[in-house]
Scaffold this active site. Structure first.
Site, mmCIF file in Angstrom:
data_model
loop_
_atom_site.group_PDB
_atom_site.id
_atom_site.type_symbol
_atom_site.label_atom_id
_atom_site.label_comp_id
_atom_site.label_asym_id
_atom_site.label_seq_id
_atom_site.Cartn_x
_atom_site.Cartn_y
_atom_site.Cartn_z
ATOM 1 N N GLU A 369 0.850 -1.195 0.000
ATOM 2 C CA GLU A 369 0.000 0.000 0.000
ATOM 3 C C GLU A 369 0.882 1.239 0.000
ATOM 4 O OE1 GLU A 369 -2.708 0.421 3.480
ATOM 5 O OE2 GLU A 369 -1.923 2.468 3.451
ATOM 6 N N SER A 372 -3.251 6.183 1.598
ATOM 7 C CA SER A 372 -4.651 6.110 2.048
ATOM 8 C C SER A 372 -5.245 7.491 1.873
ATOM 9 C CB SER A 372 -4.758 5.771 3.533
ATOM 10 O OG SER A 372 -4.378 4.457 3.746
ATOM 11 N N ARG A 420 7.923 4.437 1.176
ATOM 12 C CA ARG A 420 7.310 3.356 0.371
ATOM 13 C C ARG A 420 7.298 3.714 -1.106
ATOM 14 N NH1 ARG A 420 2.387 0.440 3.548
ATOM 15 N NH2 ARG A 420 3.552 0.025 5.449
HETATM 16 P P1 AMO Z 1 -2.134 5.775 6.671
HETATM 17 O O1 AMO Z 1 -2.026 5.454 8.112
HETATM 18 O O2 AMO Z 1 -2.618 4.685 5.763
HETATM 19 O O3 AMO Z 1 -3.134 6.997 6.435
HETATM 20 O O4 AMO Z 1 -0.743 6.299 6.146
HETATM 21 C C1 AMO Z 1 -0.594 6.818 4.835
HETATM 22 C C2 AMO Z 1 0.597 6.215 4.144
HETATM 23 O O5 AMO Z 1 1.777 6.461 4.923
HETATM 24 C C3 AMO Z 1 2.661 5.377 4.821
HETATM 25 N N1 AMO Z 1 2.879 4.790 6.149
HETATM 26 C C4 AMO Z 1 4.014 4.176 6.547
HETATM 27 N N2 AMO Z 1 5.175 3.959 5.904
HETATM 28 C C5 AMO Z 1 6.143 3.308 6.566
HETATM 29 N N3 AMO Z 1 6.021 2.856 7.825
HETATM 30 C C6 AMO Z 1 4.867 3.046 8.514
HETATM 31 N N4 AMO Z 1 4.769 2.609 9.768
HETATM 32 C C7 AMO Z 1 3.800 3.737 7.874
HETATM 33 N N5 AMO Z 1 2.562 4.092 8.232
HETATM 34 C C8 AMO Z 1 2.025 4.726 7.192
HETATM 35 C C9 AMO Z 1 2.012 4.354 3.896
HETATM 36 C C10 AMO Z 1 0.546 4.698 4.033
HETATM 37 O O6 AMO Z 1 -0.197 4.301 2.906
HETATM 38 N N6 AMO Z 1 -4.312 10.189 7.646
HETATM 39 C C11 AMO Z 1 -4.234 9.110 6.701
HETATM 40 C C12 AMO Z 1 -4.016 9.614 5.283
HETATM 41 C C13 AMO Z 1 -5.177 10.409 4.711
HETATM 42 O O7 AMO Z 1 -6.310 9.879 4.754
HETATM 43 O O8 AMO Z 1 -4.959 11.497 4.191
HETATM 44 C C14 AMO Z 1 -3.092 8.196 7.085
HETATM 45 O O9 AMO Z 1 -2.184 8.549 7.821
HETATM 46 O O10 AMO Z 1 2.490 4.574 2.589
#
Ligand code: AMO
Length: 446
Positions: A369, A372, A420
């Site tokens: 992914e 989001s 990512r």
């Molecule tokens: P979400 O939690 O899916 O959505 O995060 C959005 C994108 O951020 C990246 N990401 C990460 N990459 C690496 N390590 C992690 N632990 C990690 N967590 C998240 C991913 C992910 O798809 N507020 C919503 C976004 C929105 O709706 O605008 C959000 O934070 O690529």
């Protein structure tokens, strides 16, 4: 080598040095950099000097030069920082067809003879050793190429979003409440009060679409206390956020797709040398429009592959196995839209005619992914009900919810994880390769 083409006003280099890649026969030059390689053949010795632009050979013909120069040149340890002044001459056997005959050499910083890793890459190092010695690691051509490409992708994204009318903002990283689930917060003490490292600019970017700015973006750190220890998760990541008033989730997906294409196009156009260093013969900019599958279509497709032990049913999240099965079937980027409301956060709007279904979307790469996003709930009452459904106390979010009473336009947005994006773009095995100083469960230093 290197797409290093400074066009900004020249920043005065030490002693007006010439970059290695710019040295031409007939010039008097001073070059400065690291001792990349040293070869002493008896009567003659060669130093390959490396700077950010590339490499240049320095020749020490022992009986033609001052003893002191020869001694300094041949005593050098690899990775020492040196400056060499001399005449550049054509020499077809030199790696760049030109070499410098030294008239003066100065060791600016001698390196110890034993190095924890070999920047020339001749001796491969494991990722933990590389991360423990990141400075030496980024001297290596391949690692440096990754970070030049990352910088170019972020530049292009920033420019694309600016051209799309977004105002770049910076939101706080120390916050009073989380947004993306309570177990993933890093708590800190803030003047005796409990506070957290922010997981996402989510709530703040939404507040700004209700301001005079309307359309905003941010590139900044997010902190996730996830216990995962996977090749795709970091505990500190870089989030590329976009949010706009007066658009719906489909328009948000259009911008999301345009952003990705802008990043790929810029890398293809401006990072040819780096792509070559990384072994890309053909760097493909995605040209087809990304398919938009509804969640229902996605689970049907996954089930039809027969790859999963158990069939997915409505309400299941897409597991890593499911994502891979779908990725293999589709073979490119794709969106999954219209997720079950119950697995999307409170700030995503549901369809009025079908409240079980939300206007949330994800952008997927076949491996993972990437994004989001969604249409947001902009109406006060359903927003507060959403908090309650998720077991969150709306009062704790008063700073956020109250704004919805003062004129909150319909809006939508999304967030990419920058690491990512780079990882998927370059086919890196581990997300830690796409960040200079990764933070994971074990790693807090450097
Ligand atoms: P979400 O939690 O899916 O959505 O995060 C959005 C994108 O951020 C990246 N990401 C990460 N990459 C690496 N390590 C992690 N632990 C990690 N967590 C998240 C991913 C992910 O798809 N507020 C919503 C976004 C929105 O709706 O605008 C959000 O934070 O690529």
């Amino acid at each position: 080598m290197v797409s290093f083409k400074p066009t900004a006003p020249e920043i005065g280099g030490m002693q007006d040095r010439t970059h290695a890649a710019a040295v031409e026969p007939g010039q008097s030059v001073t070059v400065a950099g690291w001792a990349h390689e040293l070869r002493d053949l008896g009567g003659i010795a060669f130093l390959i000097l490396r700077d950010r632009s590339g490499k240049i050979q320095v020749k020490f013909a022992k009986d033609e030069l001052d003893d002191a120069i020869v001694e300094t040149g041949t005593d050098l340890t690899r990775e020492s920082v040196v400056s060499v002044t001399g005449e550049a001459e054509a020499e077809e056997r030199a790696p760049t067809g030109v070499e410098v005959v030294p008239e003066a050499i100065e060791v600016l910083a001698a390196a110890e003879p034993e190095l924890p890793l070999d920047p020339s890459g001749k001796v491969e190092a494991e990722l933990p050793t590389r991360l423990d010695n990141r400075t030496l690691d980024v001297r290596g051509e391949e690692t440096k190429a990754i970070f030049e490409i990352r910088a170019e992708a972020l530049r292009a994204i920033r420019e694309f979003l600016r051209e799309a009318g977004a105002t770049e903002i910076t939101t706080p990283k120390i916050v009073a409440t989380g947004t993306e689930g309570g177990t993933e917060l890093f708590p800190i003490t803030y003047f005796g009060r409990e506070a957290f490292m922010n997981q996402s600019p989510q709530l703040f970017k939404q507040l700004m679409v209700a301001s005079g700015l309307e359309r905003v973006c941010e590139i900044g750190p997010i902190f996730r206390a996830e216990e995962h220890n996977t090749p795709r998760h970091l505990n500190e990541a870089t989030s590329i956020d976009f949010e706009s008033a007066f658009i719906d989730h489909h328009e948000a997906m259009d911008v999301c797709e345009g952003t990705l294409r802008a990043a790929y196009e810029a890398v293809a156009a401006n990072c040819e040398a780096e792509l070559e260093t990384l072994g890309f013969e053909d760097f493909a900019v995605p040209d087809e429009e990304f398919p938009r599958l509804t969640y229902e279509e996605a689970i049907e497709q996954v089930n039809a592959t027969g790859e999963l032990d158990e069939q997915l049913v409505w309400g299941d999240d897409l597991s890593t196995e499911a994502e891979h099965a779908l990725g293999e079937a589709i073979e490119g980027h794709y969106f999954v839209t219209d997720w079950p409301s119950e697995i999307k956060p409170f700030y995503i709007q549901d369809y009025a005619e079908d409240p079980e279904v939300s206007k949330g979307f994800d952008l997927m790469h076949p491996r993972m992914e990437l994004v989001s996003g969604g249409q947001r709930e902009h109406r006060y009452e359903p927003l507060v009900e959403g908090f309650e459904r998720q077991g969150l106390d709306p009062e704790a979010f008063d700073y956020y919810t109250k704004t919805f009473k003062y004129g909150m336009p319909p809006h939508a947005g999304w967030a990419y994880g920058a690491e990512r994006l780079v990882m998927s773009m370059l086919g890196l095995a581990n997300i830690r390769e796409a960040v200079l100083f990764p933070r994971d469960r074990q790693r807090l230093s450097p």
